[in-house]
Design an enzyme around this catalytic site. Structure first.
Site, short mmCIF file in Angstrom:
data_model
loop_
_atom_site.label_atom_id
_atom_site.label_comp_id
_atom_site.label_asym_id
_atom_site.label_seq_id
_atom_site.Cartn_x
_atom_site.Cartn_y
_atom_site.Cartn_z
N HIS A 78 0.83 -0.68 -0.29
CA HIS A 78 -0.02 -0.06 -0.22
C HIS A 78 0.83 1.32 -0.29
CE1 HIS A 78 -3.61 -2.30 1.90
NE2 HIS A 78 -3.63 -3.04 0.76
N GLN A 79 1.93 0.83 -0.85
CA GLN A 79 2.96 2.17 -0.91
C GLN A 79 1.91 3.46 -1.61
OE1 GLN A 79 4.07 -0.51 -2.47
NE2 GLN A 79 4.58 -1.78 -0.76
#
Length: 625
Positions: A554-555
């Site tokens: 989930h950057q």
């Protein structure tokens, strides 16, 4: 190799006449059922071979992922605008289409195969001390290989964005954009007013029939976390079966929902295997005019009359901006990149860290009956009817939101769950390889799993205080960037303490009355460096956290949205790059703070809102003429 070439008939000639015809009919039906999977037919024809040097478009969108596909769809509603989408990968595979095979896509050609730099504070049980960060290099981007969970986050997330100076991003505003892209298809949700019905992205949900899923929810209720029918952004604590981007037993990526569904639009063109090297920016006027693209052995310059939209994701977008001269001045000068705009590109990297070291052994009544014949039956069900376990993601759709400090109605930990059948020879070793665990770590997990099912409780850090950064390794666009995760680098160790609180909550769940029927046993991982501590002590768990915490993919945040007077921002509230005309960033990299949940839905919302804003801006310019 074609698997059918190795097929043999173990008992030839035993079916004759009508019985033989019936069997051949079954085989033909099964063979025909695989045809739609991995097919390019639903999508636009690949325009890349037709591109010519100097060709001009109104808009060029770089990236076809969760945001890029949505913004391209929205812009192409204007039939007078010619929109080109550039995607570095190809069409999704059949494996991508099958929900139950989601963990099989990492380290394939559909994955950019990124990895972080080694750290002394985290990922200590990973090979070479690196965390593998899978990102989609395929039409649909990471939405073509993720877990297909549709979670929007909560009201506070977006209201905080607005209070940080980002006008128009409060919950009441973004909620309407969520609803505009949604097409709710779950019959049990007919009464809900929280989801849209007329969008392109189908949303479905299911209650897992695994007994352990029911047990987890019962335990949550005893611990004052209710079971929720749907996501409640205003009061988000509790357990629920999350919405899925699955329809008819098949993954629906953003490309399938927002590009394939409008393939009839002649003004929307998609070029595959098209790698964008650089954005062309006039240094004097500071106007983005085009892109340099590599397609096989051709290097083309393509131009945009209106705007370039960078939707390449939280790793590739900052990399591309920096290669184009937009980024930290000192860093770019060191690499010989001509600096056009000094901005903190690549900073503010945020991610949802997960802990993969809380494993529980259970007895067999935690699962519905599973054996080899049942698994063959599931394969049959899927290819014949798109049903069964392959059409789902098991109990991975069950998520729980808790607050470890009991100081807010908003969560700081989200739980995911994975169940392994006894002697699991597919998912467990596959996950170990995907996560990059050292072999002895995965082997210990497999040893525990030989006779009994094992359950992973996966606490997820929702509001990390630690930030990382992305740098160019060289000025070669084909060289992977340098990724420093920043895990557990926050002053005061709040991140590790919140995750420890998540572990303590998981212990309470396992020790609750509903779990007693499963004979649970919390297992000790193979971490010699942590064996000096008493098992389950704070010191042990903190040691284990530094070894077995890694990414949930989930950057976010690397091209931060904020007003011009925010020196840490890269784009303004309309997603325009500071100091550069006709250039926007539209993806998860613009998040000033990462949302409190899975990021696919918020990134699609960003794409939709961007499409509306861009349309408004150009209509305003037209009206001014």
């Amino acid at each position: 190799m074609d698997p059918s070439l190795s097929m043999t008939d173990p008992c030839p000639n035993n079916l004759q006449g009508v019985s033989g015809q019936l069997f051949l009919t079954l085989l033909n039906t099964l063979l025909a059922s695989k045809c739609p999977l991995g097919s390019s037919e639903p999508y636009q024809e690949n325009y890349a071979p037709k591109l010519t040097d100097g060709e001009e478009f109104d808009f060029i969108v770089i990236g076809s992922g969760s945001a890029g596909s949505v913004v391209a769809n929205k812009l192409s509603e204007n039939e007078n605008w010619k929109v080109l989408v550039l995607e570095a990968g190809g069409y999704p595979s059949a494996t991508s289409d099958i929900p139950g095979l989601l963990f099989s896509l990492q380290e394939t050609v559909e994955d950019w195969q990124y990895a972080t730099e080694p750290s002394e504070k985290a990922c200590l049980a990973m090979k070479d001390g690196k965390s593998k960060w899978a990102r989609g290099k395929v039409l649909g981007g990471t939405s073509s290989l993720n877990s297909m969970l549709y979670v929007r986050g909560n009201k506070r997330d977006y209201d905080e964005w607005a209070t940080m100076g980002n006008v128009g991003w409060e919950w009441e505003n973004v909620f309407q954009h969520f609803k505009s892209l949604e097409k709710l298809e779950s019959e049990d949700m007919n009464a809900s007013e929280m989801y849209g019905r007329n969008g392109y992205m189908p949303l479905t949900r299911y209650d897992s029939d695994e007994p352990i899923a029911k047990t987890i929810k019962e335990a949550g209720q005893l611990l004052n976390y209710p079971s929720l029918l749907e996501e409640n952004p205003l009061n988000p604590l509790g357990y629920m079966e999350a919405m899925n981007t699955i329809a008819g037993g098949v993954r629906v990526s953003s490309a399938k929902a927002f590009l394939a569904s409008v393939k009839y639009r002649r003004n929307l063109l998609v070029a595959l295997q098209s790698f964008t090297k650089k954005i062309i920016i006039d240094k004097k006027s500071r106007i983005a005019t085009g892109v340099e693209v590599v397609i096989e052995n051709r290097m083309l310059k393509l131009y945009a009359k209106k705007e370039i939209i960078v939707s390449a994701g939280s790793i590739n977008s900052p990399q591309l901006l920096m290669l184009s001269g937009i980024g930290p001045k000192h860093h770019l000068e060191e690499l010989g990149v001509d600096v056009i705009e000094d901005l903190p590109v690549g900073k503010n990297l945020q991610d949802h860290m997960i802990f993969m070291g809380f494993t529980v052994e259970l007895n067999n009544n935690a699962l519905k009956l599973k054996h080899s014949l049942h698994q063959i039956d599931d394969i049959y069900k899927y290819f014949l009817n798109r049903s069964g376990d392959l059409a789902r993601i098991s109990i991975t759709n069950l998520v729980g939101f808790i607050n470890t400090k009991n100081d807010s109605i908003y969560p700081d930990i989200q739980f995911h769950h994975i169940i392994y059948v006894p002697d699991d020879r597919y998912l467990l070793p596959l996950l170990g390889e995907a996560m990059g665990f050292r072999d002895e770590v995965t082997q210990r997990k497999q040893d525990f799993n030989k006779k009994y099912p094992t359950l992973e409780f996966i606490p997820t850090l929702l509001n990390p205080k630690s930030n990382g950064e992305i740098y160019l390794r060289t000025n070669d666009p084909f060289e992977k960037p340098m990724i420093r995760s920043g895990y557990f680098t926050d002053i005061g160790d709040e991140d590790i303490n919140v995750l420890l609180g998540g572990i303590r909550f998981a212990e309470k769940v396992v020790e609750s009355d509903p779990f007693k029927k499963h004979d649970p046993k919390i297992l000790r991982a193979n971490l010699p460096a942590c064996d000096v501590f008493q098992f389950r002590s704070d010191e042990y768990w903190k040691c284990a956290l530094r070894h077995l915490s890694t990414t949930l993919y989930h950057q976010a945040g690397t091209c931060k949205m904020g007003p011009l007077n925010d020196n840490s921002s890269v784009v303004d509230s309309r997603l325009k790059v500071h100091g550069i005309k006709n250039l926007r960033v539209v993806d998860g990299s613009i998040m000033p703070k990462i949302v409190s949940g899975n990021t696919q839905a918020p990134i699609m919302m960003i794409g939709h809102k961007a499409g509306v804003m861009i349309t408004e801006d150009w209509r305003s310019k037209r009206d001014e003429l």
